[in-house]
Design a protein around this motif. Structure first.
Motif, PDB file in Angstrom:
ATOM      1  N   ALA A 149       6.940  11.842  -7.276  1.00 28.14           N
ATOM      2  CA  ALA A 149       7.198  10.584  -6.569  1.00 28.14           C
ATOM      3  C   ALA A 149       8.705  10.409  -6.450  1.00 28.14           C
ATOM      4  N   CYS A 150       9.131   9.382  -5.739  1.00 29.43           N
ATOM      5  CA  CYS A 150      10.554   9.069  -5.597  1.00 29.43           C
ATOM      6  C   CYS A 150      10.810   7.609  -5.948  1.00 29.43           C
ATOM      7  N   GLY A 151      11.998   7.336  -6.402  1.00 30.37           N
ATOM      8  CA  GLY A 151      12.456   5.955  -6.596  1.00 30.37           C
ATOM      9  C   GLY A 151      11.557   5.176  -7.527  1.00 30.37           C
ATOM     10  N   THR A 152      11.234   3.974  -7.083  1.00 31.65           N
ATOM     11  CA  THR A 152      10.405   3.080  -7.888  1.00 31.65           C
ATOM     12  C   THR A 152       9.055   3.707  -8.236  1.00 31.65           C
ATOM     13  N   ALA A 153       8.482   4.429  -7.277  1.00 32.88           N
ATOM     14  CA  ALA A 153       7.179   5.057  -7.535  1.00 32.88           C
ATOM     15  C   ALA A 153       7.291   6.077  -8.672  1.00 32.88           C
ATOM     16  N   ALA A 154       8.451   6.726  -8.794  1.00 30.77           N
ATOM     17  CA  ALA A 154       8.641   7.684  -9.885  1.00 30.77           C
ATOM     18  C   ALA A 154       8.711   6.960 -11.231  1.00 30.77           C
ATOM     19  N   ALA A 197       0.484  12.363  -6.757  1.00 28.77           N
ATOM     20  CA  ALA A 197       1.574  11.856  -5.916  1.00 28.77           C
ATOM     21  C   ALA A 197       1.466  10.340  -5.867  1.00 28.77           C
ATOM     22  N   VAL A 198       2.544   9.641  -6.212  1.00 29.59           N
ATOM     23  CA  VAL A 198       2.531   8.182  -6.187  1.00 29.59           C
ATOM     24  C   VAL A 198       3.431   7.715  -5.045  1.00 29.59           C
ATOM     25  N   SER A 199       2.890   6.876  -4.161  1.00 30.14           N
ATOM     26  CA  SER A 199       3.673   6.431  -3.009  1.00 30.14           C
ATOM     27  C   SER A 199       3.105   5.138  -2.427  1.00 30.14           C
ATOM     28  N   GLN A 200       3.948   4.187  -2.201  1.00 27.16           N
ATOM     29  CA  GLN A 200       3.516   2.962  -1.540  1.00 27.16           C
ATOM     30  C   GLN A 200       3.139   3.259  -0.099  1.00 27.16           C
ATOM     31  N   SER A 201       4.064   3.877   0.626  1.00 24.69           N
ATOM     32  CA  SER A 201       3.881   4.070   2.073  1.00 24.69           C
ATOM     33  C   SER A 201       2.882   5.179   2.391  1.00 24.69           C
ATOM     34  N   GLY A 202       2.810   6.173   1.507  1.00 23.43           N
ATOM     35  CA  GLY A 202       1.993   7.351   1.810  1.00 23.43           C
ATOM     36  C   GLY A 202       2.648   8.256   2.840  1.00 23.43           C
ATOM     37  N   GLU A 203       3.896   7.960   3.194  1.00 26.21           N
ATOM     38  CA  GLU A 203       4.590   8.722   4.241  1.00 26.21           C
ATOM     39  C   GLU A 203       5.899   9.344   3.766  1.00 26.21           C
ATOM     40  N   ALA A 241       9.033  -6.233   2.377  1.00 23.67           N
ATOM     41  CA  ALA A 241      10.412  -6.082   1.882  1.00 23.67           C
ATOM     42  C   ALA A 241      10.660  -4.608   1.580  1.00 23.67           C
ATOM     43  N   VAL A 242      11.881  -4.153   1.877  1.00 22.95           N
ATOM     44  CA  VAL A 242      12.200  -2.748   1.648  1.00 22.95           C
ATOM     45  C   VAL A 242      12.078  -2.396   0.159  1.00 22.95           C
ATOM     46  N   ALA A 243      12.574  -3.253  -0.702  1.00 22.67           N
ATOM     47  CA  ALA A 243      12.508  -2.969  -2.142  1.00 22.67           C
ATOM     48  C   ALA A 243      11.089  -3.210  -2.649  1.00 22.67           C
ATOM     49  N   SER A 244      10.604  -2.257  -3.395  1.00 22.10           N
ATOM     50  CA  SER A 244       9.217  -2.313  -3.840  1.00 22.10           C
ATOM     51  C   SER A 244       9.064  -3.207  -5.080  1.00 22.10           C
ATOM     52  N   THR A 245       8.087  -4.091  -5.053  1.00 18.95           N
ATOM     53  CA  THR A 245       7.804  -4.930  -6.228  1.00 18.95           C
ATOM     54  C   THR A 245       6.313  -4.903  -6.540  1.00 18.95           C
ATOM     55  N   ALA A 298       1.097  -2.440  -8.847  1.00 19.67           N
ATOM     56  CA  ALA A 298      -0.215  -1.887  -8.494  1.00 19.67           C
ATOM     57  C   ALA A 298      -0.272  -0.386  -8.812  1.00 19.67           C
ATOM     58  N   GLN A 299       0.846   0.317  -8.638  1.00 20.74           N
ATOM     59  CA  GLN A 299       0.877   1.757  -8.962  1.00 20.74           C
ATOM     60  C   GLN A 299       0.673   1.974 -10.453  1.00 20.74           C
ATOM     61  N   ILE A 300       1.339   1.157 -11.248  1.00 24.29           N
ATOM     62  CA  ILE A 300       1.182   1.286 -12.702  1.00 24.29           C
ATOM     63  C   ILE A 300      -0.275   0.995 -13.083  1.00 24.29           C
ATOM     64  N   LEU A 319      17.715  -0.150 -10.660  1.00 18.33           N
ATOM     65  CA  LEU A 319      17.554   0.231  -9.245  1.00 18.33           C
ATOM     66  C   LEU A 319      17.453  -1.006  -8.355  1.00 18.33           C
ATOM     67  N   LYS A 320      16.676  -1.995  -8.793  1.00 15.25           N
ATOM     68  CA  LYS A 320      16.528  -3.215  -7.994  1.00 15.25           C
ATOM     69  C   LYS A 320      17.892  -3.875  -7.781  1.00 15.25           C
ATOM     70  N   LEU A 321      18.704  -3.917  -8.838  1.00 15.32           N
ATOM     71  CA  LEU A 321      19.996  -4.591  -8.720  1.00 15.32           C
ATOM     72  C   LEU A 321      20.943  -3.825  -7.788  1.00 15.32           C
ATOM     73  N   LYS A 322      20.935  -2.487  -7.893  1.00 12.88           N
ATOM     74  CA  LYS A 322      21.771  -1.676  -6.990  1.00 12.88           C
ATOM     75  C   LYS A 322      21.376  -1.921  -5.549  1.00 12.88           C
ATOM     76  N   GLU A 323      20.085  -1.770  -5.280  1.00 12.56           N
ATOM     77  CA  GLU A 323      19.688  -1.761  -3.871  1.00 12.56           C
ATOM     78  C   GLU A 323      19.761  -3.138  -3.234  1.00 12.56           C
ATOM     79  N   LEU A 324      19.551  -4.191  -4.001  1.00 14.54           N
ATOM     80  CA  LEU A 324      19.542  -5.535  -3.409  1.00 14.54           C
ATOM     81  C   LEU A 324      20.892  -6.216  -3.447  1.00 14.54           C
ATOM     82  N   SER A 361      10.263   3.201   4.688  1.00 18.64           N
ATOM     83  CA  SER A 361       9.625   4.465   4.325  1.00 18.64           C
ATOM     84  C   SER A 361      10.502   5.605   4.808  1.00 18.64           C
ATOM     85  N   VAL A 362      10.756   6.533   3.877  1.00 19.38           N
ATOM     86  CA  VAL A 362      11.751   7.564   4.117  1.00 19.38           C
ATOM     87  C   VAL A 362      11.029   8.819   4.580  1.00 19.38           C
ATOM     88  N   THR A 363      10.954   8.964   5.911  1.00 20.56           N
ATOM     89  CA  THR A 363      10.125  10.026   6.478  1.00 20.56           C
ATOM     90  C   THR A 363      10.939  11.253   6.864  1.00 20.56           C
TER      91      THR A 363
END
Ligand code: F6R
Length: 369
Positions: free
Chosen positions: A56-61, A102-108, A154-158, A163-165, A241-246, A365-367
């Motif tokens: 996974a990447c980012g928050t999903a990881a 594979a963990v992903s919000q977007s699936g993409e 929102a771009v940042a995942s919450t 739900a992934q956890i 990560l949340k603080l950096k990105e927002l 989503s980073v395609t």
């Protein structure tokens, strides 16, 4: 459509009790046994799995990191967590007995999709934990376990993170049930505890006034550190990560045990440090170790912002602020302890006048790889 909230992110943070409750819904039969209907993988294949690799990447990881602690404890199957883009470009040891999750919000996410393809080429069984129906990653995987967080705007995942956890816990409990190990008797108890989590998240949301106030005072802060141990470690990384990105503030998450191996050199008077504290009712050694970490940084002038369980009096003498969360078992705590950190980042960025739903340079989503 923001339902009276200032931003989609604020709304999605407040949707989290539902995201978790809906992800848990309909997962057991009349006898209380877990049934993961979408799991189209042969039980014999799952019984033979001798290693799990979460990609996974980012928050999903970070959700994957929490999954590792839970699945290894419940199933006694070794779990590795790897950033999907790193996995793909080395020569990972993966074979027919490996389950790649594979963990992903977007699936993409292209990096994650490429990791799934690579795993399949090596003969691994692939499972997607995904929020978006009809997306590519579950379509190309052998099976899917959907999170029911609803659309995340929102771009940042919450809410997708929570739900992934939750889905990862379900997977761990399901594998434990299937393999009938010595933990199997406790599965029903963990499920009962999971069902209480949505109310407890609501309690954390209801008492967020103080963390919002502190965030508004900290608009000029240049750097914030986050410490955690055990499952609190990925929570610390997610808070950073949340603080950096927002809020575009330099932030780093550390495993608290690493402090003395280097990062403690960063502590100078006034440095704000969030510390995610595990339950004092869990393994004692874990709790007392982090209390000494708080003392060590406090002695060097850090401003300690502590997230701790209600009733944890041991942390108070060394904390400048304590944000409490309801009691739960150590492994499930990330569903509660990350919430004040999400609110902190969202509130601080909003107070800086930034667009929390569309942070600069980021896409939902980073395609591309
Ligand atoms: C952080 C964030 C990103 C995503 C990452 C994976 O708030 O949103 O780190 O978590 O890009 O995206 P998905 O889950 O869609 O694969």
């Amino acid at each position: 459509e923001k339902g009276g909230f200032r931003s989609f992110m604020d709304k999605e943070i407040h949707d989290q009790p539902h995201a978790v409750a809906d992800t848990l819904l309909g997962r057991t039969d009349a006898t209380g046994r877990l049934v993961l209907d979408e799991m189209r993988i042969d039980e014999s294949v799952l019984r033979a799995v001798d290693k799990i690799v979460v990609v996974a990447c980012g928050t999903a990881a970070y959700a994957g990191h929490v999954a590792k602690y839970a699945i290894e404890h419940w199933c006694r199957i070794p779990v590795e967590v790897e950033l999907a883009h790193e996995f793909r470009y080395r020569d990972p040891v993966v074979n027919e007995r490996t389950l790649v999750v594979a963990v992903s919000q977007s699936g993409e996410t292209m990096d994650t999709l490429m990791a799934v393809r690579h795993a399949k080429e090596q003969g691994a069984t692939t499972l997607a934990i995904v929020n978006t129906h009809g997306s590519t990653i579950p379509r190309e995987s052998d099976a899917a376990l959907y999170t029911h967080a609803g659309p995340e705007i929102a771009v940042a995942s919450t809410k997708a993170f929570l739900a992934q956890i939750t889905a990862a816990y379900l997977l761990g409990l399901y594998l434990a049930q299937l393999r009938g190990n010595k933990f199997a008797d406790e599965i029903a108890l963990v499920l009962d505890e999971l069902r209480e989590i949505p109310d407890k998240i609501q309690q954390v949301l209801d008492r967020a006034g103080r963390v919002r106030e502190i965030a508004r005072w900290m608009v000029d802060t240049q750097s914030v550190l986050f410490l955690g141990r055990h499952v609190g470690y990925p929570v610390a990384m997610e808070g950073a990560l949340k603080l950096k990105e927002l809020a575009y503030i330099h932030a780093e998450g550390f495993a608290a045990g690493e402090l003395k191996h280097g990062p403690i050199a960063l502590i100078e008077p006034g440095q704000p440090v969030f510390v995610v504290v595990p339950s004092p009712r869990g393994r004692d050694s874990l709790h007392s170790k982090i209390v000494s970490n708080i003392q060590e940084i406090r002695a060097r002038g850090a401003r300690t912002l502590v997230i701790a369980e209600e009733g944890d009096e041991a942390v108070r003498p060394f904390a400048d602020e304590v944000f409490t969360v309801p009691q739960t078992s150590t492994l499930l705590a990330p569903l509660l302890t990350v919430v004040p950190l999400q609110i902190f980042a969202c509130e601080l960025a909003t107070a800086k006048g930034l667009d929390v739903d569309q942070p600069r340079n980021l896409a939902k989503s980073v395609t591309v790889e």
